[in-house]
Design an enzyme around this catalytic site. Structure first.
Site, mmCIF file in Angstrom:
data_model
loop_
_atom_site.group_PDB
_atom_site.id
_atom_site.type_symbol
_atom_site.label_atom_id
_atom_site.label_comp_id
_atom_site.label_asym_id
_atom_site.label_seq_id
_atom_site.Cartn_x
_atom_site.Cartn_y
_atom_site.Cartn_z
ATOM 1 N N MET A 1 0.755 -1.131 -0.132
ATOM 2 C CA MET A 1 0.009 0.045 -0.093
ATOM 3 C C MET A 1 0.833 1.400 -0.033
ATOM 4 O O MET A 1 0.635 2.225 -0.798
ATOM 5 C CB MET A 1 -0.820 -0.031 1.238
ATOM 6 C CG MET A 1 -1.965 1.253 1.211
ATOM 7 S SD MET A 1 -2.922 1.112 2.632
ATOM 8 C CE MET A 1 -4.074 -0.146 2.206
ATOM 9 N N TRP B 1 2.160 1.751 -3.302
ATOM 10 C CA TRP B 1 1.239 1.949 -4.268
ATOM 11 C C TRP B 1 1.100 3.531 -4.197
ATOM 12 O O TRP B 1 0.999 4.434 -5.277
ATOM 13 C CB TRP B 1 -0.284 1.462 -3.999
ATOM 14 C CG TRP B 1 -1.202 2.133 -4.578
ATOM 15 C CD1 TRP B 1 -1.435 2.068 -6.194
ATOM 16 C CD2 TRP B 1 -2.324 2.865 -4.213
ATOM 17 N NE1 TRP B 1 -2.627 2.825 -6.457
ATOM 18 C CE2 TRP B 1 -2.892 3.279 -5.212
ATOM 19 C CE3 TRP B 1 -2.558 3.220 -2.967
ATOM 20 C CZ2 TRP B 1 -4.296 4.236 -5.186
ATOM 21 C CZ3 TRP B 1 -3.567 4.107 -2.798
ATOM 22 C CH2 TRP B 1 -4.632 4.506 -3.805
ATOM 23 N N HIS B 2 1.015 4.015 -3.112
ATOM 24 C CA HIS B 2 0.912 5.624 -3.148
ATOM 25 C C HIS B 2 2.166 6.236 -3.816
ATOM 26 O O HIS B 2 2.098 7.448 -4.239
ATOM 27 C CB HIS B 2 0.727 6.146 -1.401
ATOM 28 C CG HIS B 2 -0.485 5.987 -0.881
ATOM 29 N ND1 HIS B 2 -0.636 4.955 -0.040
ATOM 30 C CD2 HIS B 2 -1.590 6.680 -0.990
ATOM 31 C CE1 HIS B 2 -1.774 5.025 0.358
ATOM 32 N NE2 HIS B 2 -2.538 5.870 -0.177
ATOM 33 N N GLY B 3 3.546 5.675 -3.703
ATOM 34 C CA GLY B 3 4.550 6.495 -4.375
ATOM 35 C C GLY B 3 5.770 5.898 -4.001
ATOM 36 O O GLY B 3 5.788 5.416 -2.774
#
Length: 412
Positions: free
Chosen positions: A337, A340-342
């Site tokens: 996660m 996924w955000h960066g």
């Protein structure tokens, strides 16, 4: 009338809602009389998708079309593969990897600008379309989905109220709504909720979100940076605390407001898009928080990463101790996660922070269960649990904001 399409991005300003509500009227009339005008709905969606990808963002629209062709090919090739009775694990893994590769490349390009090719791959909403595609592939593998209608699947992927930032719907739930127009009484109830969520969204995004994000946050940020540059010590701590709470409120009201708009417009269209937030700041522990915050994303990660890895590890006896297995699964879940955000340190630390918080919370819950008589449970302890959880979450949002990096480079 001069339509300034460049400024009519999704839910960005009140003017957008005027055109949106006017365009919804024929659809609303049809649903009120028990008919779903699918052709009009398709045209309506394409027009508002055009507004998202018009002007300087035209190349994103082209990328979207290319991406849809790729995802359709992967999904229907795998569906055909399953229909002929084959179920090799490596083919399933290949289908999932191929579906995820474009999103992974976009994340890499964002993190490392030197690798970017102008206009390549990225477009608004690529994450949520990818999640929907992977969900369908996994449920085809499980046998939960045996048939995918191309037209419904396309509308599911491109459902414009949710395309840019969710909430993330499930194909079977969406198809059930899309295939059946509600009764008049049901649609009247839907419109009541739609109006309520619309005005609540205005309150959250354009009033509270503006107050915390546009009015207060820049002032607090400027003051904190100034004190940090002056090596203010304790004084900086107070400004940092103020930034942490202000940013947390802004993040919630802005995102929850956007999600309410998406749910509201969905209800006007006769589609019951699931809610994304359920009063997350009254959570009594971090696990409960993730059942209330960005629910559709957290449930997606739970169902398609956490549970599947856990079952895989148990089946193959990778980790025999169930407590250790759950801990490894949490680290994997929130690590992904975060990525996924960066691909930035504070996003990754944010994810691992929540994994560690949930692991500690599990230790505490087991301790409470074992020492039930010794651990008090009353209104005071419940309020204390909410207070602690709220501050743990706000601290994680401070990490997520990247503001600590600004302070660090300011000191440097």
């Amino acid at each position: 009338m001069n339509f300034n399409f460049i400024n009519l991005q999704s839910y960005s300003n009140p003017q957008y809602f005027i055109y949106l509500m006017i365009a919804l009227i024929p659809m609303m009339i049809g649903l009120y009389h028990g008919h779903r005008f699918k052709t009009y709905e398709a045209i309506f969606s394409l027009v508002f998708l055009f507004l998202i990808f018009d002007g300087v963002k035209w190349h994103q629209g082209v990328n979207l079309i290319i991406y849809l062709i790729i995802e359709f090919a992967i999904t229907f090739c795998y569906l055909h593969y399953r229909k002929v009775g084959k179920n090799k694990t490596w083919v399933f893994c290949l289908a999932v990897i191929l579906a995820i590769i474009p999103l992974a490349l976009v994340k890499i390009q964002t993190a490392f600008p030197q690798t970017q090719v102008h206009g390549l791959l990225g477009f608004l909403g690529i994450s949520y379309i990818t999640f929907k595609t992977v969900q369908v592939i996994m449920e085809v593998r499980d046998g939960a989905i045996k048939k995918v209608d191309p037209g419904t699947y396309l509308r599911f992927l491109l459902f414009f109220p949710t395309i840019s930032s969710g909430p993330i719907d499930r194909y079977r739930r969406f198809k059930k709504d899309f295939d059946n127009a509600p009764t008049r009484d049901q649609y009247i109830t839907d419109m009541r909720y739609a109006v309520r969520y619309l005005f609540q969204g205005f309150l959250y995004k354009f009033i509270l979100g503006w107050f915390f994000g546009t009015y207060w946050l820049p002032k607090i940020s400027k003051a904190a940076l100034a004190v940090g540059n002056a090596n203010g010590g304790l004084k900086l701590s107070w400004w940092l605390l103020a930034y942490m709470y202000c940013y947390s409120m802004y993040l919630f009201f802005d995102f929850a407001g956007y999600s309410l708009f998406a749910v509201s417009i969905s209800y006007f269209m006769g589609i019951h898009t699931p809610m994304n937030f359920n009063m997350p700041f009254i959570s009594k522990n971090i696990k409960e928080f993730w059942n209330r915050w960005h629910k559709t994303l957290s449930f997606w990660f739970r169902d398609y990463i956490y549970m599947r890895f856990t079952f895989f590890a148990m089946k193959n006896k990778l980790i025999k101790n169930r407590i250790r297995l759950s801990q490894v699964s949490y680290l994997l879940l929130f690590g992904i996660m975060g990525f996924w955000h960066g691909l930035t340190w504070y996003y990754i630390v944010y994810g691992l922070f929540h994994a560690i918080a949930i692991i500690i919370n599990d230790y505490w819950l087991r301790f409470k269960k074992k020492h039930r008589k010794q651990v008090p449970s009353n209104i005071f302890t419940k309020c204390l649990a909410i207070f602690i959880t709220f501050n743990v979450v706000c601290l994680s949002f401070l990490i997520f904001s990247g503001f600590l990096s600004q302070l660090w480079f300011g000191w440097k």
